[in-house]
Design a protein around this motif. Structure first.
Motif, PDB file in Angstrom:
ATOM      1  N   ARG A   1      14.026  -9.690  54.617  1.00 49.51           N
ATOM      2  CA  ARG A   1      15.165  -9.916  55.516  1.00 49.51           C
ATOM      3  C   ARG A   1      15.746  -8.591  56.014  1.00 49.51           C
ATOM      4  N   LEU A   2      15.827  -7.614  55.107  1.00 47.71           N
ATOM      5  CA  LEU A   2      16.355  -6.304  55.482  1.00 47.71           C
ATOM      6  C   LEU A   2      15.448  -5.630  56.508  1.00 47.71           C
ATOM      7  N   THR A   3      14.156  -5.678  56.274  1.00 52.08           N
ATOM      8  CA  THR A   3      13.204  -5.079  57.217  1.00 52.08           C
ATOM      9  C   THR A   3      13.318  -5.733  58.587  1.00 52.08           C
ATOM     10  N   ARG A   4      13.388  -7.042  58.620  1.00 51.69           N
ATOM     11  CA  ARG A   4      13.502  -7.755  59.897  1.00 51.69           C
ATOM     12  C   ARG A   4      14.824  -7.452  60.591  1.00 51.69           C
ATOM     13  N   ALA A   5      15.907  -7.383  59.826  1.00 56.48           N
ATOM     14  CA  ALA A   5      17.214  -7.077  60.412  1.00 56.48           C
ATOM     15  C   ALA A   5      17.218  -5.662  60.997  1.00 56.48           C
ATOM     16  N   LYS A   6      16.608  -4.715  60.293  1.00 55.28           N
ATOM     17  CA  LYS A   6      16.515  -3.351  60.807  1.00 55.28           C
ATOM     18  C   LYS A   6      15.720  -3.323  62.111  1.00 55.28           C
TER      19      LYS A   6
ATOM     20  N   GLU B   1      24.755  -9.401  57.343  1.00 54.27           N
ATOM     21  CA  GLU B   1      24.988  -9.450  55.896  1.00 54.27           C
ATOM     22  C   GLU B   1      24.013  -8.559  55.133  1.00 54.27           C
ATOM     23  N   VAL B   2      22.718  -8.669  55.419  1.00 53.74           N
ATOM     24  CA  VAL B   2      21.745  -7.858  54.666  1.00 53.74           C
ATOM     25  C   VAL B   2      21.907  -6.384  54.985  1.00 53.74           C
TER      26      VAL B   2
ATOM     27  N   SER C   1      25.729  -8.314  68.429  1.00 57.86           N
ATOM     28  CA  SER C   1      24.681  -9.203  68.923  1.00 57.86           C
ATOM     29  C   SER C   1      23.813  -9.764  67.804  1.00 57.86           C
ATOM     30  N   LEU C   2      23.841  -9.118  66.647  1.00 55.90           N
ATOM     31  CA  LEU C   2      23.021  -9.574  65.520  1.00 55.90           C
ATOM     32  C   LEU C   2      23.554 -10.887  64.953  1.00 55.90           C
TER      33      LEU C   2
ATOM     34  N   ALA D   1      24.723  -4.908  55.891  1.00 55.96           N
ATOM     35  CA  ALA D   1      25.975  -4.465  55.268  1.00 55.96           C
ATOM     36  C   ALA D   1      25.786  -4.225  53.771  1.00 55.96           C
ATOM     37  N   LEU D   2      25.057  -5.090  53.109  1.00 61.22           N
ATOM     38  CA  LEU D   2      24.807  -4.894  51.672  1.00 61.22           C
ATOM     39  C   LEU D   2      24.026  -3.602  51.439  1.00 61.22           C
ATOM     40  N   HIS D   3      23.117  -3.298  52.334  1.00 60.02           N
ATOM     41  CA  HIS D   3      22.290  -2.100  52.209  1.00 60.02           C
ATOM     42  C   HIS D   3      23.084  -0.832  52.537  1.00 60.02           C
ATOM     43  N   VAL D   4      23.794  -0.847  53.676  1.00 61.29           N
ATOM     44  CA  VAL D   4      24.452   0.363  54.162  1.00 61.29           C
ATOM     45  C   VAL D   4      25.834   0.553  53.547  1.00 61.29           C
TER      46      VAL D   4
END
Length: 173
Positions: free
Chosen positions: A147-152, A118-119, A111-112, A121-124
């Protein structure tokens, strides 16, 4: 790290080929993987005298650009598989509970938006530092962190109803 000889390039290729291959496999249609990896290393060869000391983020960024260029005629047919460690937060060791949690996470992942995937996946998956992940995407470290914070948050919001979270996604950056 200017590369002047074929032997030096071969060393870089051997050191990073598997990482680039995994990076591309997670994002591209299986029929395109070999071509994308090949084009990535061709670009690295052509720019071998300009490669940074740590070429891994540069290679990921180049592979990402190659994928974006090759993605015109083909959309992803299947969502990325979500890598989940055994959930330490699950109260029950019931296999069905674990399967349900994984299915909910996979549905939330699908759903994302692709940018959020992408962000995350780069992190995890790639385990890149914010500085290096920002290079891959082509933005500042601060923009990547935002972007990572918002995606989380978006992923957590999708999972909120079931309280299913992945420990790897909850860690701070």
């Amino acid at each position: 790290m200017p590369i002047d000889t074929q032997a030096q390039f071969t060393e870089v290729y051997r050191a990073h080929y598997e990482d680039v291959l995994r990076f591309v496999r997670r994002r591209a249609h299986p029929m395109n993987v070999d071509d994308i990896v090949g084009e990535t290393f061709l670009a690295a060869w052509r720019r071998r005298r300009e490669l940074p000391d740590d070429p891994r983020p540069w290679l990921f960024g180049t592979a990402r650009k190659v994928m974006l260029n090759s993605d015109r005629g083909m959309r992803r047919r299947a969502a990325l598989a979500v890598h989940i460690q055994q959930s330490a937060q699950t109260d029950s060791h019931d296999p069905m509970t674990l399967v349900d949690s994984r299915m909910e996470l996979a549905a939330a992942w699908q759903s994302l938006a692709p940018a959020d995937q992408e962000v995350l996946a780069l992190h995890v998956w790639e385990d890149l530092a914010a500085r290096d992940a920002a290079k891959v995407i082509g933005c500042s470290r601060a923009a990547y962190a935002m972007r990572l914070t918002r995606a989380k948050r978006r992923l957590a919001g999708l999972l909120n109803h079931s309280n299913a979270t992945s420990p790897a996604l909850v860690t701070s950056h």
